[in-house]
Design a protein around this motif. Structure first.
Motif, PDB file in Angstrom:
ATOM      1  N   TYR A  13       0.652  -1.288  -0.270  1.00  0.00           N
ATOM      2  CA  TYR A  13      -0.018   0.172   0.019  1.00  0.00           C
ATOM      3  C   TYR A  13       0.741   1.372  -0.047  1.00  0.00           C
ATOM      4  CZ  TYR A  13      -3.895  -3.209   0.810  1.00  0.00           C
ATOM      5  OH  TYR A  13      -4.651  -4.232   0.685  1.00  0.00           O
TER       6      TYR A  13
ATOM      7  N   GLN B  25      -0.192   4.384  -2.130  1.00  0.00           N
ATOM      8  CA  GLN B  25      -1.210   5.064  -1.819  1.00  0.00           C
ATOM      9  C   GLN B  25      -0.651   6.405  -1.228  1.00  0.00           C
ATOM     10  OE1 GLN B  25      -4.918   3.543  -0.170  1.00  0.00           O
ATOM     11  NE2 GLN B  25      -4.903   1.872  -1.615  1.00  0.00           N
TER      12      GLN B  25
ATOM     13  N   TYR C 222      -0.732   8.994  -3.950  1.00  0.00           N
ATOM     14  CA  TYR C 222      -2.142   9.287  -4.179  1.00  0.00           C
ATOM     15  C   TYR C 222      -2.481  10.441  -3.095  1.00  0.00           C
ATOM     16  CZ  TYR C 222      -3.864   5.090  -6.900  1.00  0.00           C
ATOM     17  OH  TYR C 222      -3.701   4.347  -8.063  1.00  0.00           O
TER      18      TYR C 222
ATOM     19  N   LEU D  49      -8.274   8.968  -3.576  1.00  0.00           N
ATOM     20  CA  LEU D  49      -8.300   7.676  -4.534  1.00  0.00           C
ATOM     21  C   LEU D  49      -8.580   7.992  -6.163  1.00  0.00           C
ATOM     22  CD1 LEU D  49      -9.299   4.641  -2.228  1.00  0.00           C
ATOM     23  CD2 LEU D  49      -7.128   5.346  -2.849  1.00  0.00           C
TER      24      LEU D  49
ATOM     25  N   ARG E 291      -6.112   9.148  -9.064  1.00  0.00           N
ATOM     26  CA  ARG E 291      -6.259   8.218 -10.056  1.00  0.00           C
ATOM     27  C   ARG E 291      -6.339   8.864 -11.506  1.00  0.00           C
ATOM     28  NH1 ARG E 291      -9.905   4.141  -6.557  1.00  0.00           N
ATOM     29  NH2 ARG E 291      -8.296   2.558  -5.747  1.00  0.00           N
TER      30      ARG E 291
ATOM     31  N   ASP F 269      -4.012  -2.189  -8.520  1.00  0.00           N
ATOM     32  CA  ASP F 269      -4.657  -0.972  -7.448  1.00  0.00           C
ATOM     33  C   ASP F 269      -5.933  -1.717  -7.165  1.00  0.00           C
ATOM     34  OD1 ASP F 269      -5.208   1.024  -6.402  1.00  0.00           O
ATOM     35  OD2 ASP F 269      -5.588   2.255  -8.009  1.00  0.00           O
TER      36      ASP F 269
END
Length: 422
Positions: free
Chosen positions: A19, A22, A25, A191, A195, A299
């Motif tokens: 993870y 992320q 992100y 998220l 993306r 993902d």
């Protein structure tokens, strides 16, 4: 007990490796700005799909809300499937201006079956090219007045599956609704938005999305009937090369559960649904990660095999190690310390995620500052309740059951609360 320490170290490394992406992100919205969408020159015709089961108290507000959109109403047709209703949902929906189909089937139960039935009836009664795309909403939803217009801009750019920004109608109801709300805000901003900025695929979040009719024709309707049909649809689409887009300016307001029993039942279904999707698509996703070097597949693989299962395994391992070690007379302090630090680190990590989301989305949260701050501290606790839920999902039988909605609000009501909150 050295073995316990080694296994805990391996689990922490596995969690970090899985993870760490992320973290990127979290940074993406700061360092990369979205390109403004070009003004849409094409007005597309849309069908709105609403699956409703005993939703007579809330569905009129949604239909009226759609009728008040800043988008030509001649280009929008609202369809409602009154699915196994025992109340007057069908009557209310018809009186408010929707095209209503009633469905009675107690063997094939769930939103996926209802949507497939609705699409089948539409294909029978309307021309193949009557609609360019179809929105999917839940009966309790409300939409920003520019929702369809903003989604139309993204649709006009060539995206065939689009999800939207998921907000909440009742953030400040209690710690349960706030837990849901903050997590969905995090999914939208850190998220799906990230993306979209980075050019990878987003994921559908249950409600508030748009599909091109080509997608429905390609899939032969709506053939996704696992307990989490939205995730199944997302996984199926990504495996087949579709990229799901995100429209940040299209804001949807969703009602969150406020009773723990209802929340447990809903999240138990989600946890079981993740396992079902992993069982059905896990091998294909894993293969695509390596053969196609698809980051989108990796993902979403991390979504359907979420961090909660690694956390659950870690907690169970340390509990069992502590009990077994104490029974055999070993020093179990390392296992106890590991269990304590698992919770401390987990709380701090979730608190940090909640804090970043709270700061970023402060103006989008629909309550007074006091509740925003107070429920930040309960957010990690809400997420911790996924641990027993995930355990129950592994071994228990789970069936789809409807969620009762009680928040009868208009968009003006929600915005009135925002203004009062300052």
């Amino acid at each position: 007990m050295k073995t316990v320490g080694l296994i805990n170290f391996i689990l922490s490394i596995a969690f970090t490796v899985c993870y760490l992406y992320q973290f990127i992100y979290l940074l993406a919205p700061i360092f990369k700005k979205s390109k403004p969408a070009a003004s849409a020159t094409i007005l597309h015709r849309y069908g709105v799909l609403i699956s409703a089961r005993n939703e007579s108290s809330v569905i009129a507000n949604l239909i009226q809300n759609i009728r008040e959109q800043n988008y030509p109403q001649d280009f929008v047709t609202i369809f409602v499937v009154a699915d196994n209703c025992s109340d007057d949902t069908a009557i209310v929906a018809r009186d408010t201006g929707a095209v209503v189909y009633e469905r009675f089937n107690t063997l094939e139960v769930g939103k996926g079956y209802a949507l497939d039935y609705l699409l089948t009836r539409i294909s029978e009664d309307y021309a193949k090219d009557a609609f360019d795309g179809f929105f999917v909403f839940d009966a309790d939803n409300l939409l920003d007045e520019n929702y369809i217009a903003e989604m139309n801009k993204t649709f006009s750019q060539g995206h065939k599956i689009i999800t939207s920004y998921r907000n909440s109608k009742n953030y400040d109801a209690n710690w349960i609704s706030a837990g849901y709300s903050l997590w969905f805000l995090r999914e939208s901003q850190f998220l799906n938005n990230s993306r979209m900025l980075l050019g990878t695929s987003c994921a559908i979040g249950g409600t508030g999305f748009l599909m091109h009719r080509d997608i429905i024709e390609k899939n032969g309707g709506w053939k996704f009937h696992l307990l989490t049909e939205d995730i199944e649809f997302s996984v199926h689409s990504i495996i087949n090369g579709e990229r799901i887009a995100f429209c940040k300016n299209a804001v949807l307001y969703d009602e969150q559960p406020t009773e723990f029993k209802q929340s447990w039942r809903q999240r138990l279904r989600w946890a079981k649904g993740f396992l079902q999707v992993f069982q059905k698509y896990g091998a294909a996703l894993t293969k695509a990660v390596f053969t196609r070097r698809s980051f989108s597949c990796y993902d979403i693989l991390m979504i359907i095999l979420p961090a909660i299962f690694l956390t659950m395994f870690s907690v169970l391992f340390n509990v069992v190690a502590t009990i077994a070690g104490a029974t055999l007379g070993y020093d179990v302090s390392s296992a106890v310390n590991s269990l304590i630090w698992t919770f401390i680190n987990g709380y701090l990590l979730l608190f940090a995620i909640g804090l970043i989301t709270l700061i970023s989305e402060w103006k989008q949260i629909h309550c007074k500052a006091f509740y925003k701050i107070m429920y930040l501290f309960s957010f990690p606790i809400f997420e911790f309740t996924y641990i027993p839920i995930a355990l129950a999902a592994l071994f228990g039988k789970v069936e789809w059951k409807p969620i009762i909605h009680k928040e009868v609000k208009t968009l003006a009501d929600v915005r009135g609360e925002i203004r009062k909150a300052g």
